[in-house]
Scaffold this motif. Structure first.
Motif, mmCIF file in Angstrom:
data_model
loop_
_atom_site.group_PDB
_atom_site.id
_atom_site.type_symbol
_atom_site.label_atom_id
_atom_site.label_comp_id
_atom_site.label_asym_id
_atom_site.label_seq_id
_atom_site.Cartn_x
_atom_site.Cartn_y
_atom_site.Cartn_z
ATOM 1 N N ILE A 173 -7.108 -3.173 7.185
ATOM 2 C CA ILE A 173 -6.310 -2.248 7.283
ATOM 3 C C ILE A 173 -6.817 -0.910 7.978
ATOM 4 C CG2 ILE A 173 -4.831 -0.574 5.842
ATOM 5 C CD1 ILE A 173 -5.292 -2.581 3.602
ATOM 6 N N ARG A 174 -6.162 -0.593 9.210
ATOM 7 C CA ARG A 174 -6.910 0.854 9.716
ATOM 8 C C ARG A 174 -5.738 1.926 9.586
ATOM 9 N NH1 ARG A 174 -11.349 -0.917 12.431
ATOM 10 N NH2 ARG A 174 -11.197 -3.187 13.210
ATOM 11 N N ILE A 175 -6.297 2.898 9.368
ATOM 12 C CA ILE A 175 -5.433 4.218 8.958
ATOM 13 C C ILE A 175 -5.805 5.085 9.726
ATOM 14 C CG2 ILE A 175 -4.659 5.879 6.943
ATOM 15 C CD1 ILE A 175 -5.642 3.768 4.825
ATOM 16 N N ASP A 176 -4.849 5.682 10.509
ATOM 17 C CA ASP A 176 -4.941 6.730 11.204
ATOM 18 C C ASP A 176 -4.097 7.964 10.872
ATOM 19 O OD1 ASP A 176 -5.495 8.434 13.620
ATOM 20 O OD2 ASP A 176 -3.657 7.716 14.699
ATOM 21 N N GLU A 177 -4.947 9.100 10.477
ATOM 22 C CA GLU A 177 -4.439 10.283 9.995
ATOM 23 C C GLU A 177 -4.087 11.343 11.121
ATOM 24 O OE1 GLU A 177 -5.141 13.817 6.789
ATOM 25 O OE2 GLU A 177 -6.768 12.438 7.319
ATOM 26 N N ASN A 229 -0.817 6.709 9.204
ATOM 27 C CA ASN A 229 -0.313 5.648 9.824
ATOM 28 C C ASN A 229 -1.079 4.435 9.726
ATOM 29 O OD1 ASN A 229 2.010 7.363 11.263
ATOM 30 N ND2 ASN A 229 0.334 8.220 12.380
ATOM 31 N N TYR A 230 -0.431 3.232 9.418
ATOM 32 C CA TYR A 230 -1.098 2.238 8.981
ATOM 33 C C TYR A 230 -1.060 1.204 10.247
ATOM 34 C CZ TYR A 230 -1.142 4.180 4.308
ATOM 35 O OH TYR A 230 -1.424 4.987 3.183
ATOM 36 N N ASN A 231 -2.137 0.243 10.374
ATOM 37 C CA ASN A 231 -1.932 -0.754 11.156
ATOM 38 C C ASN A 231 -2.903 -2.180 10.380
ATOM 39 O OD1 ASN A 231 -1.834 -2.243 13.743
ATOM 40 N ND2 ASN A 231 -4.291 -2.142 13.688
ATOM 41 N N TYR A 232 -1.930 -3.161 10.229
ATOM 42 C CA TYR A 232 -2.540 -4.269 9.501
ATOM 43 C C TYR A 232 -2.931 -5.812 10.500
ATOM 44 C CZ TYR A 232 0.065 -1.567 6.156
ATOM 45 O OH TYR A 232 0.536 -0.614 5.048
ATOM 46 N N ASP A 244 -10.052 8.845 10.709
ATOM 47 C CA ASP A 244 -9.676 7.444 10.871
ATOM 48 C C ASP A 244 -10.187 6.671 9.844
ATOM 49 O OD1 ASP A 244 -8.362 7.349 13.409
ATOM 50 O OD2 ASP A 244 -10.524 7.903 14.313
ATOM 51 N N TYR A 245 -9.762 5.765 8.997
ATOM 52 C CA TYR A 245 -10.007 5.013 7.914
ATOM 53 C C TYR A 245 -9.962 3.699 7.903
ATOM 54 C CZ TYR A 245 -9.368 9.819 6.668
ATOM 55 O OH TYR A 245 -9.320 11.326 6.552
ATOM 56 N N ALA A 246 -10.770 3.000 7.153
ATOM 57 C CA ALA A 246 -10.339 1.424 7.180
ATOM 58 C C ALA A 246 -10.838 0.679 5.678
ATOM 59 C CB ALA A 246 -11.335 0.825 8.490
ATOM 60 N N ILE A 268 0.796 -1.135 0.143
ATOM 61 C CA ILE A 268 0.003 -0.117 0.003
ATOM 62 C C ILE A 268 0.844 1.247 0.136
ATOM 63 C CG2 ILE A 268 -1.733 0.951 1.185
ATOM 64 C CD1 ILE A 268 -2.562 -1.407 2.496
ATOM 65 N N VAL A 269 0.498 2.137 -0.976
ATOM 66 C CA VAL A 269 1.270 3.241 -1.038
ATOM 67 C C VAL A 269 0.215 4.609 -1.094
ATOM 68 C CG1 VAL A 269 2.931 4.777 -2.351
ATOM 69 C CG2 VAL A 269 3.244 2.423 -2.294
ATOM 70 N N ASP A 270 0.710 5.578 -0.261
ATOM 71 C CA ASP A 270 -0.251 6.839 -0.201
ATOM 72 C C ASP A 270 0.410 7.941 -0.834
ATOM 73 O OD1 ASP A 270 0.885 8.532 2.003
ATOM 74 O OD2 ASP A 270 0.915 6.513 2.854
ATOM 75 N N ASN A 271 -0.580 8.688 -1.474
ATOM 76 C CA ASN A 271 0.149 9.965 -2.121
ATOM 77 C C ASN A 271 -0.937 11.166 -1.783
ATOM 78 O OD1 ASN A 271 1.572 11.792 -3.804
ATOM 79 N ND2 ASN A 271 0.163 11.277 -5.613
#
Length: 257
Positions: free
Chosen positions: A223-227, A233-236, A205-207, A92-95
């Motif tokens: 996948i949980r994403i904390d902005e 920031n990613y948690n798998y 917060d995203y998932a 996973i890559v974020d831009n």
């Protein structure tokens, strides 16, 4: 003469008594020895039986230990067929599509209020052979892609219905975007899906829920994403087909070696 006969008779009687006593003693001793021999044989037989039982217990313990090790091995490879088999890996890559700062009319840089992140999902094959019939499924709540089928169906009831003996939730049908890859070539990296997160003020917060299937296996990925301050920031978390947690990192390192 008569006195001598009495004396001889007495002597003979005495020797007879001695002989009887010796005979009785020898008979008692022989009987005791025989009983002792019988007891010794019984003791030896009991010792042999104990040794046999001990050997059987050790053998059963080894069998149980081997079975436990086999179960542990099967659990660690719950989503594959064998240790070290190849599997597709999700990268996973974020831009950040928005610039972190902009210039105002006075030429000074100021922080931009809104952030717009794009998430790109890649499938990697880092193993030693090509992967066949790979299916990437993603539940995306932030784009229309994952809900096309659901929107076409319109609003459905959340009631659970029985289907072939299993409970099915209508709300879960048609919410995954499924992408098929016939062959994921050796040492290849393929952009498989792109998702845009909603605009934010730098926090959120995203998932995502991802399912990866291929001809030899299956695994789920949450996948949980904390902005925070515009950074993601990613948690798998990884699960097998039954929803049991799996140690994906160990499997990934095993196929890479």
């Amino acid at each position: 003469m008569k006195g001598k006969k009495l004396m001889v008779t007495a002597v003979l009687a005495f020797f007879g008594f001695v002989l009887l006593a010796v005979s009785a003693y020898l008979l008692y001793k022989n009987t005791s020895n025989s009983a002792s021999d019988n007891k010794q044989r019984e003791l030896d037989e009991a010792i042999k039986q104990i040794e046999v039982l001990h050997a059987e217990i050790i053998q059963k313990d080894k069998a149980v230990e081997a079975a436990e090790q086999k179960i542990k091995s099967l659990k660690s490879d719950a989503f594959g067929h064998s240790a070290g088999q190849n599997l597709p890996i999700v990268e996973i890559v974020d831009n950040d599509l928005s610039e972190g700062s902009v210039q105002n009319e006075g030429g000074k840089k100021v922080h931009k209020l809104m952030y717009h992140h794009q998430i790109r999902f890649y499938l990697l094959n880092v193993g030693k052979n090509a992967l066949k019939d790979v299916i990437f499924s993603v539940k995306d709540d932030y784009n229309d892609n994952g809900n096309k089928e659901k929107k076409r169906k319109g609003k459905s009831s959340a009631t659970h219905v029985d289907y072939m003996g299993k409970k099915v939730n209508n709300e879960e049908l048609g919410i995954y975007e499924n992408i098929e890859v016939n062959t994921l070539n050796l040492k290849s990296k393929k952009l498989i899906y792109t998702s845009n997160l909603p605009g934010s003020f730098g926090t959120g917060d995203y998932a995502y829920h991802i399912i990866v299937e291929w001809s030899q296996g299956f695994y789920q990925m949450k996948i949980r994403i904390d902005e925070a301050n515009g950074k993601l920031n990613y948690n798998y978390e990884f699960f097998d087909v039954n929803g049991n947690p799996i140690d994906f990192k160990s499997m990934e390192s095993r196929i890479a070696n």
